[in-house]
Scaffold this motif. Structure first.
Motif, PDB file in Angstrom:
ATOM      1  N   LEU A  26       0.817  -1.215   0.000  1.00 11.29           N
ATOM      2  CA  LEU A  26       0.000   0.000   0.000  1.00 11.29           C
ATOM      3  C   LEU A  26       0.850   1.264   0.000  1.00 11.29           C
ATOM      4  O   LEU A  26       0.642   2.165  -0.808  1.00 11.29           O
ATOM      5  N   MET A  27       1.823   1.345   0.915  1.00  9.30           N
ATOM      6  CA  MET A  27       2.654   2.539   1.011  1.00  9.30           C
ATOM      7  C   MET A  27       3.790   2.530  -0.009  1.00  9.30           C
ATOM      8  O   MET A  27       4.128   3.566  -0.581  1.00  9.30           O
ATOM      9  N   GLY A  28       4.377   1.362  -0.237  1.00 12.42           N
ATOM     10  CA  GLY A  28       5.535   1.280  -1.127  1.00 12.42           C
ATOM     11  C   GLY A  28       5.259   1.745  -2.531  1.00 12.42           C
ATOM     12  O   GLY A  28       6.015   2.538  -3.095  1.00 12.42           O
ATOM     13  N   HIS A  29       4.158   1.282  -3.133  1.00 13.74           N
ATOM     14  CA  HIS A  29       3.885   1.692  -4.511  1.00 13.74           C
ATOM     15  C   HIS A  29       3.549   3.173  -4.582  1.00 13.74           C
ATOM     16  O   HIS A  29       3.867   3.850  -5.554  1.00 13.74           O
ATOM     17  N   GLY A  30       2.943   3.718  -3.503  1.00 12.15           N
ATOM     18  CA  GLY A  30       2.638   5.142  -3.470  1.00 12.15           C
ATOM     19  C   GLY A  30       3.887   6.004  -3.342  1.00 12.15           C
ATOM     20  O   GLY A  30       3.995   7.063  -3.965  1.00 12.15           O
ATOM     21  N   ILE A  31       4.846   5.545  -2.536  1.00 13.44           N
ATOM     22  CA  ILE A  31       6.119   6.263  -2.397  1.00 13.44           C
ATOM     23  C   ILE A  31       6.883   6.228  -3.719  1.00 13.44           C
ATOM     24  O   ILE A  31       7.467   7.227  -4.148  1.00 13.44           O
ATOM     25  N   ALA A  32       6.868   5.063  -4.367  1.00 14.37           N
ATOM     26  CA  ALA A  32       7.507   4.958  -5.682  1.00 14.37           C
ATOM     27  C   ALA A  32       6.882   5.941  -6.658  1.00 14.37           C
ATOM     28  O   ALA A  32       7.591   6.589  -7.447  1.00 14.37           O
ATOM     29  N   GLN A  33       5.576   6.072  -6.617  1.00 10.74           N
ATOM     30  CA  GLN A  33       4.878   7.001  -7.500  1.00 10.74           C
ATOM     31  C   GLN A  33       5.312   8.445  -7.258  1.00 10.74           C
ATOM     32  O   GLN A  33       5.529   9.209  -8.209  1.00 10.74           O
ATOM     33  N   VAL A  34       5.451   8.825  -5.992  1.00 10.19           N
ATOM     34  CA  VAL A  34       5.862  10.191  -5.652  1.00 10.19           C
ATOM     35  C   VAL A  34       7.178  10.549  -6.332  1.00 10.19           C
ATOM     36  O   VAL A  34       7.311  11.601  -6.970  1.00 10.19           O
ATOM     37  N   PHE A  35       8.164   9.655  -6.211  1.00  8.53           N
ATOM     38  CA  PHE A  35       9.490   9.970  -6.742  1.00  8.53           C
ATOM     39  C   PHE A  35       9.560   9.790  -8.262  1.00  8.53           C
ATOM     40  O   PHE A  35      10.288  10.528  -8.933  1.00  8.53           O
ATOM     41  N   ALA A  36       8.808   8.865  -8.797  1.00  9.80           N
ATOM     42  CA  ALA A  36       8.767   8.704 -10.251  1.00  9.80           C
ATOM     43  C   ALA A  36       8.150   9.940 -10.908  1.00  9.80           C
ATOM     44  O   ALA A  36       8.623  10.413 -11.945  1.00  9.80           O
ATOM     45  N   CYS A  37       7.106  10.473 -10.292  1.00  5.88           N
ATOM     46  CA  CYS A  37       6.467  11.676 -10.832  1.00  5.88           C
ATOM     47  C   CYS A  37       7.385  12.892 -10.747  1.00  5.88           C
ATOM     48  O   CYS A  37       7.230  13.852 -11.508  1.00  5.88           O
TER      49      CYS A  37
END
Length: 228
Positions: A9-20
């Motif tokens: 839940l948190m990991g994919h969201g954190i990845a999204q933050v930095f990828a964006c």
């Protein structure tokens, strides 16, 4: 490069933050199912937000921890809130990550001292508390442990700020940090009011949502006290 350990839940969201924000992001998770759906879940988030899916190209997934850590300047560990698991992961990450790599453990309440007893280079380890969902809630609490260096804290604050987050420094390595301590204090009193028969649960929630809850979006509790 940013590495995220944990694709839940948190990991994919954190990845999204930095990828964006344009960072190359590598994601590791021992569960093949979680790893296989990272791009799918991030794509769904971006679509709901009306954003381009260009950030997906910045995210790679890896079945082996060493591959995900290779060349990473920052590592965000986002495993479940299990003490033994986090101690083991932080030990493994700090043993394998390049020298100088900052290692942040994402936790909602766990002090840095709890998961760093076997860390290799505890001066580069700190806590970060992203709020769920990480790509929507601005705040990230940055928790400085007793052995965390000031440089580690500043670099982490800088990379979070550049990624569009609002990082705040937690000066003391205390359970619950700042925001959760405040939130849980309110919960305790709300439950106490119901238990004492002062009001029912619906009334408690209505009182909060239609009074100071509206004000909290623009004024903190200490600002409100000063105003009063």
């Amino acid at each position: 490069k940013v590495a995220v350990v944990g694709a839940g839940l948190m990991g994919h969201g954190i990845a999204q933050v930095f990828a964006c924000a344009g960072h190359p992001v590598s994601v590791y998770d021992p569960a093949p199912g979680a790893l296989a759906t990272v791009h799918e879940r991030v794509a769904a988030n971006l679509q709901r937000l009306g954003l381009s899916d260009e950030a997906l190209a910045c995210i790679s997934v890896h079945e082996h921890l060493a591959d995900a850590l290779e060349g990473a300047a920052f590592v965000f560990e986002a495993a479940p809130e299990d003490v033994a698991l986090k101690v083991r992961l932080v030990e493994e990450i700090t043993a394998q990550a390049p020298v100088g790599t900052i290692v942040a453990s994402n936790t909602s309440s766990m002090p840095v001292a709890v998961y760093t007893p076997r860390a290799v280079g505890a001066d580069r380890v700190l806590g970060t508390h992203f709020w769920n969902p990480p790509y929507l809630i601005p705040l990230v609490e940055v928790v400085q442990g007793e052995r965390t260096s000031a440089v580690t804290v500043e670099r982490t604050m800088d990379v979070l700020r550049a990624a569009g987050k609002l990082p705040v420094r937690v000066l003391k390595d205390a359970p619950g940090f700042v925001a959760n301590r405040l939130q849980h204090a309110l919960w305790r009193e709300a439950m106490s009011i119901v238990e004492q028969g002062i009001a029912d649960a619906e009334t408690v929630d209505l009182c909060v949502k239609n009074s100071f809850g509206l004000r909290l979006a623009v004024m903190g509790p200490l600002e409100t006290a000063d105003l009063g």
